[in-house]
Design a protein around this motif. Structure first.
Motif, PDB file in Angstrom:
ATOM      1  N   VAL A  51      -4.475  14.497  -9.755  1.00  0.00           N
ATOM      2  CA  VAL A  51      -4.139  13.583 -10.773  1.00  0.00           C
ATOM      3  C   VAL A  51      -3.835  12.236 -10.228  1.00  0.00           C
ATOM      4  N   GLU A  52      -3.221  12.228  -9.221  1.00  0.00           N
ATOM      5  CA  GLU A  52      -2.916  10.959  -8.408  1.00  0.00           C
ATOM      6  C   GLU A  52      -4.041  10.141  -7.815  1.00  0.00           C
ATOM      7  N   LEU A  53      -4.883  10.902  -7.430  1.00  0.00           N
ATOM      8  CA  LEU A  53      -6.232  10.124  -6.940  1.00  0.00           C
ATOM      9  C   LEU A  53      -6.950   9.421  -8.094  1.00  0.00           C
ATOM     10  N   LYS A  54      -6.938  10.180  -9.310  1.00  0.00           N
ATOM     11  CA  LYS A  54      -7.613   9.656 -10.438  1.00  0.00           C
ATOM     12  C   LYS A  54      -6.667   8.101 -10.866  1.00  0.00           C
ATOM     13  N   ALA A  55      -5.613   8.523 -10.830  1.00  0.00           N
ATOM     14  CA  ALA A  55      -4.585   7.471 -11.275  1.00  0.00           C
ATOM     15  C   ALA A  55      -4.907   6.225 -10.265  1.00  0.00           C
ATOM     16  N   ILE A  56      -4.945   6.449  -8.975  1.00  0.00           N
ATOM     17  CA  ILE A  56      -5.110   5.526  -8.164  1.00  0.00           C
ATOM     18  C   ILE A  56      -6.460   4.702  -8.261  1.00  0.00           C
ATOM     19  N   GLN A  68      -2.288  12.692   3.844  1.00  0.00           N
ATOM     20  CA  GLN A  68      -3.413  12.621   3.158  1.00  0.00           C
ATOM     21  C   GLN A  68      -3.084  10.951   2.265  1.00  0.00           C
ATOM     22  N   ARG A  69      -1.871  10.925   2.072  1.00  0.00           N
ATOM     23  CA  ARG A  69      -1.622   9.451   1.470  1.00  0.00           C
ATOM     24  C   ARG A  69      -1.615   8.369   2.378  1.00  0.00           C
ATOM     25  N   VAL A  70      -1.216   8.504   3.508  1.00  0.00           N
ATOM     26  CA  VAL A  70      -1.563   7.460   4.443  1.00  0.00           C
ATOM     27  C   VAL A  70      -2.813   7.354   4.858  1.00  0.00           C
ATOM     28  N   ALA A  71      -3.781   8.119   5.051  1.00  0.00           N
ATOM     29  CA  ALA A  71      -5.250   8.066   5.059  1.00  0.00           C
ATOM     30  C   ALA A  71      -5.806   7.233   3.941  1.00  0.00           C
ATOM     31  N   LEU A  72      -5.222   7.586   2.578  1.00  0.00           N
ATOM     32  CA  LEU A  72      -5.893   7.043   1.563  1.00  0.00           C
ATOM     33  C   LEU A  72      -5.552   5.578   1.597  1.00  0.00           C
ATOM     34  N   ALA A  73      -4.274   5.128   1.949  1.00  0.00           N
ATOM     35  CA  ALA A  73      -3.788   3.739   2.020  1.00  0.00           C
ATOM     36  C   ALA A  73      -4.548   2.982   3.039  1.00  0.00           C
ATOM     37  N   ARG A  74      -4.760   3.562   4.051  1.00  0.00           N
ATOM     38  CA  ARG A  74      -5.209   2.986   5.404  1.00  0.00           C
ATOM     39  C   ARG A  74      -6.633   2.613   4.960  1.00  0.00           C
ATOM     40  N   ALA A  75      -7.455   3.476   3.929  1.00  0.00           N
ATOM     41  CA  ALA A  75      -8.717   3.201   3.500  1.00  0.00           C
ATOM     42  C   ALA A  75      -8.659   1.775   2.637  1.00  0.00           C
ATOM     43  N   LEU A  76      -7.562   1.844   1.588  1.00  0.00           N
ATOM     44  CA  LEU A  76      -7.705   1.071   0.493  1.00  0.00           C
ATOM     45  C   LEU A  76      -7.151  -0.296   0.895  1.00  0.00           C
ATOM     46  N   MET A 106       0.993  -1.359  -0.033  1.00  0.00           N
ATOM     47  CA  MET A 106       0.013   0.027   0.037  1.00  0.00           C
ATOM     48  C   MET A 106       0.796   1.260  -0.156  1.00  0.00           C
ATOM     49  N   LEU A 107       2.102   1.186   0.817  1.00  0.00           N
ATOM     50  CA  LEU A 107       2.866   2.422   0.733  1.00  0.00           C
ATOM     51  C   LEU A 107       3.463   2.609  -0.367  1.00  0.00           C
ATOM     52  N   LYS A 108       3.658   1.497  -1.361  1.00  0.00           N
ATOM     53  CA  LYS A 108       4.334   1.746  -2.413  1.00  0.00           C
ATOM     54  C   LYS A 108       3.170   2.358  -3.423  1.00  0.00           C
ATOM     55  N   LEU A 109       1.943   1.745  -3.261  1.00  0.00           N
ATOM     56  CA  LEU A 109       0.901   2.491  -4.207  1.00  0.00           C
ATOM     57  C   LEU A 109       0.584   4.041  -3.999  1.00  0.00           C
ATOM     58  N   VAL A 110       0.740   4.548  -2.628  1.00  0.00           N
ATOM     59  CA  VAL A 110       0.480   5.889  -2.502  1.00  0.00           C
ATOM     60  C   VAL A 110       2.027   6.548  -2.406  1.00  0.00           C
ATOM     61  N   ARG A 111       2.887   5.758  -2.953  1.00  0.00           N
ATOM     62  CA  ARG A 111       4.392   6.627  -3.223  1.00  0.00           C
ATOM     63  C   ARG A 111       4.884   6.965  -1.907  1.00  0.00           C
ATOM     64  N   LEU A 112       4.942   6.000  -0.773  1.00  0.00           N
ATOM     65  CA  LEU A 112       5.420   6.524   0.358  1.00  0.00           C
ATOM     66  C   LEU A 112       6.407   5.282   0.845  1.00  0.00           C
ATOM     67  N   PRO A 113       6.883   4.450   0.234  1.00  0.00           N
ATOM     68  CA  PRO A 113       7.633   3.387   0.533  1.00  0.00           C
ATOM     69  C   PRO A 113       8.556   3.368   1.500  1.00  0.00           C
ATOM     70  N   GLY A 114       8.639   2.309   2.419  1.00  0.00           N
ATOM     71  CA  GLY A 114       9.584   2.546   3.729  1.00  0.00           C
ATOM     72  C   GLY A 114       9.189   3.332   4.812  1.00  0.00           C
ATOM     73  N   MET A 115       8.165   4.202   4.950  1.00  0.00           N
ATOM     74  CA  MET A 115       7.569   4.984   5.836  1.00  0.00           C
ATOM     75  C   MET A 115       6.981   4.435   7.066  1.00  0.00           C
ATOM     76  N   GLU A 116       6.807   2.994   7.306  1.00  0.00           N
ATOM     77  CA  GLU A 116       6.294   2.264   8.194  1.00  0.00           C
ATOM     78  C   GLU A 116       6.555   2.822   9.519  1.00  0.00           C
ATOM     79  N   ARG A 117       7.790   3.206   9.949  1.00  0.00           N
ATOM     80  CA  ARG A 117       7.924   3.297  11.340  1.00  0.00           C
ATOM     81  C   ARG A 117       7.808   4.812  11.692  1.00  0.00           C
ATOM     82  N   ARG A 118       7.389   5.580  10.689  1.00  0.00           N
ATOM     83  CA  ARG A 118       7.202   7.049  11.333  1.00  0.00           C
ATOM     84  C   ARG A 118       5.897   7.320  11.992  1.00  0.00           C
TER      85      ARG A 118
END
Lengths: 310, 344
Positions: B175-180, B141-149, B118-130
């Motif tokens: 643009v990214e939301l549409k792409a996702i 915003q992207r984390v919230a999106l990943a958490r839902a998806l 999911m983190l890769k999908l929302v372009r935040l790879p490797g951010m798990e520990r933050r």
């Protein structure tokens, strides 16, 4: 025409000077509270610590102002440790009891009430603090007495046998509720409950409603939401409240001398050592104990991450 | 055909206030459907009723053929991206995203694998520990999106998710939301008050006003053929002409709207081509906006019209030179959009 600016008033000049020297302003602002803290508060704590390393000469009845660990030797004896254990056990029970009572009440007040009802509930929680503490403690002595309203009410319910059975239990029982550890526990709980409710309410108010909705939205039942979201976020409030209830119970000497079976508590012992027997060093050493316990307690709370969500 | 969502005469009243009043609409599977309206128009209440945070006072809500009107939020196969993100502040990014899986008792290794994906999908790879507090607004915003998806919801609900972001980031996220959405292929219900955002992103838009839907349609339908004065004014800018002025232009008093960019500003001596409307006026104000210039033209009746001209030949100097001059406004008759309202 010549432009003249009016001479600035003395107040304006003071304001300008303070504005241009923020350090001076800060010093003026903090002088009084800081002076109070350092001199009166920290100063007397240090005085207390020093006193605890003196000792009382049994023959002369004079305090010998000489560094010694003799007083601490007296402190760590069996009767004193019993007092100590009794007080800590009571403080811990009161804290747990208060947390169990306060959390649902605080939760209801914060989550389910209208603005108006919440104001009324706040007032009701604070109302007991407006009347004299001594009067409330003595009222409880009457309420819990053998002929008091609690015994009468239990009798009306036909449960006198149950009450008698509870009072026959070792440790918590006694001749009547007002002369038992159970009664003492109830009075402590009543007196310190507001100090637990208010911090929990404050912490719950900071937990945004949308966090609960988000948890539910992600499939969590209300009980799961409570366990993983609400409780961890409100926990600093519980810890803050427990610091109040625990330390207030630890130091109180009036309630255990009015209610209960007169078994000594730390506060009562300190009171009698520094008053009746004039053994200031031992009284001081006794006071250092609860301070140490609280320091350990705060360290543990910090370790548990209780302050992280603040 | 089963619809993703059906609203059948749904109302939500708070005492006297009719937040949502007898609303019906359907959303198709896989559609990007936007609820657009000013604040207090009922769009967010509709979204909250789909999520299950609010119960309708009347009507039924059907989700993929299943009546969910009284189903609690935790039993609905929809997920929400909240306006304030609502990330759990005491959990790491990884635990936030994996929360839905944790609740459904998915084993930890599998959870971690999906979180990383999911983190890769929302372009935040490797951010798990933050922690959420260490992230910027756009990252949250992207984390919230990943958490839902991560829960593969049947419908994703987005409550003004881009409102707190600055303009550049907002456009990038659009643009990214549409792409996702394209990538995951699920139905998106998007709430916004920003008409431009709605036009850019949506397949269809429902325009809300005072608790009711005033028009539903594709972005181009809404823009080209707004049915009411409200829609014409809320979605883009419109010149709304009625009464005597309408009679002068079209020969009928029926109110109509015309977009500022359809109008040309010409010299009064220029002849009006066939099948065109025209009216004369005086240029009141000229604003140079870089890409185009906006003219405010006063009509003889005292009304004002807005005209927008591309800056093809216009420079800041000669553009402002027409201020105060008498001009003729010309536009094709086909650009007139008749409004559904009584002649008043």
């Amino acid at each position: 025409m010549e432009l003249t600016t009016p001479k600035p008033s003395i107040f304006r000049r003071i304001s300008t000077a303070l504005h241009n020297h923020p350090g001076l302003f800060l010093l003026l602002l903090l002088a009084l509270p800081l002076g109070w803290m350092l001199l009166v508060y920290i100063g007397s704590l240090i005085g207390l610590l020093i006193q605890s390393f003196f000792y009382l000469d049994g023959f002369t009845g004079q305090v010998v102002r000489q560094f010694t660990l003799r007083t601490y030797g007296d402190l760590f004896t069996r009767p004193h440790m019993e007092i100590f254990g009794r007080t800590v056990a009571m403080a811990a029970s009161v804290t747990v009891g208060a947390a169990l009572m306060a959390f649902p009440l605080a939760y209801y007040t914060v989550r389910y009430t209208s603005r108006r009802l919440r104001a009324i509930l706040y007032l009701l929680i604070l109302l007991p603090l407006w009347s004299s503490y001594i009067i409330r403690v003595y009222s409880w002595k009457l309420i819990l007495a053998k002929e008091g309203i609690v015994s009468w009410f239990v009798g009306q319910l036909g449960l006198t046998a149950v009450l008698d059975w509870v009072l026959r239990l070792p440790v918590i029982g006694g001749p009547s509720l007002s002369i038992s550890s159970l009664g003492l526990f109830l009075v402590f709980l009543y007196i310190w409950l507001p100090y637990m409710i208010l911090p929990i309410m404050a912490s719950l108010e900071r937990v945004s409603k949308s966090l609960g909705e988000a948890s539910g939205d992600l499939g969590a039942r209300p009980s799961t939401t409570f366990r993983y979201v609400t409780l961890p976020l409100a926990f600093p409030g519980v810890v803050a409240g427990s610091i109040f209830t625990f330390s207030l119970t630890l130091g109180d000497y009036i309630i255990p001398s009015v209610i209960g079976d007169s078994s000594p508590f730390i506060g009562m012992t300190v009171y009698s050592y520094q008053g009746t027997s004039g053994n200031i060093p031992l009284a001081a050493a006794f006071t250092v104990l609860p301070i140490t316990i609280m320091a350990i307690y705060l360290l543990v709370a910090r370790r548990l991450g209780a302050f992280e969500a603040l | 055909m089963t619809f993703a969502i059906e609203f059948n005469n749904v109302s939500r009243h708070f005492g006297e206030v009719r937040a949502v009043d007898d609303v019906s609409f359907t959303v198709r599977d896989g559609e990007f459907f936007t609820l657009l309206g000013p604040s207090g128009s009922g769009k967010t209440t509709c979204l909250r009723m789909i999520a299950g945070f609010e119960q309708p006072t009347a009507g039924r809500i059907v989700l993929y053929g299943r009546d969910v009107t009284t189903l609690p939020a935790y039993d609905r196969e929809v997920n929400t991206v909240f306006q304030d993100y609502a990330l759990f502040p005491h959990m790491t990014v990884g635990d936030n995203i994996g929360y839905g899986l944790m609740v459904r008792k998915v084993p930890k290794p599998e959870r971690e694998r999906q979180v990383a994906e999911m983190l890769k999908l929302v372009r935040l790879p490797g951010m798990e520990r933050r922690k959420p507090s260490q992230l910027s607004g756009g990252q949250r915003q992207r984390v919230a999106l990943a958490r839902a998806l991560i829960n593969h919801p049947k419908v994703l609900l987005l409550d003004e998710p881009l409102g707190a972001l600055d303009l550049k980031l907002r456009q990038q996220m659009q643009v990214e939301l549409k792409a996702i959405q394209h990538e995951v292929g699920i139905t998106f219900i998007f709430v916004t008050h920003d008409q431009e955002e709605a036009l850019t992103m949506s397949d269809r838009i429902a325009v809300f006003d005072m608790g009711q839907i005033v028009q539903i349609g594709a972005p181009s339908d809404l823009y080209e053929r707004p049915r009411t004065r409200f829609v014409a004014g809320f979605v883009g800018t419109s010149n709304i002409l009625s009464g005597e002025t309408a009679v002068t232009i079209t020969g009928s008093a029926q109110p109509f709207s015309v977009r500022p960019e359809k109008i040309r500003l010409v010299d009064v001596a220029t002849a009006v081509p066939a099948a065109h409307c025209a009216i004369e006026g005086q240029v009141q104000d000229v604003v140079y906006v870089g890409m185009h210039t906006r003219y405010t033209v006063a009509l003889p009746s005292g009304e004002e019209m807005i005209v927008v001209q591309q800056n093809m030949d216009v420079t800041p100097q000669n553009g402002t030179a027409v201020r105060g001059k008498a001009v003729r406004l010309v536009w094709p008759r086909a650009a007139n959009n008749v409004l559904e309202e009584a002649i008043g």
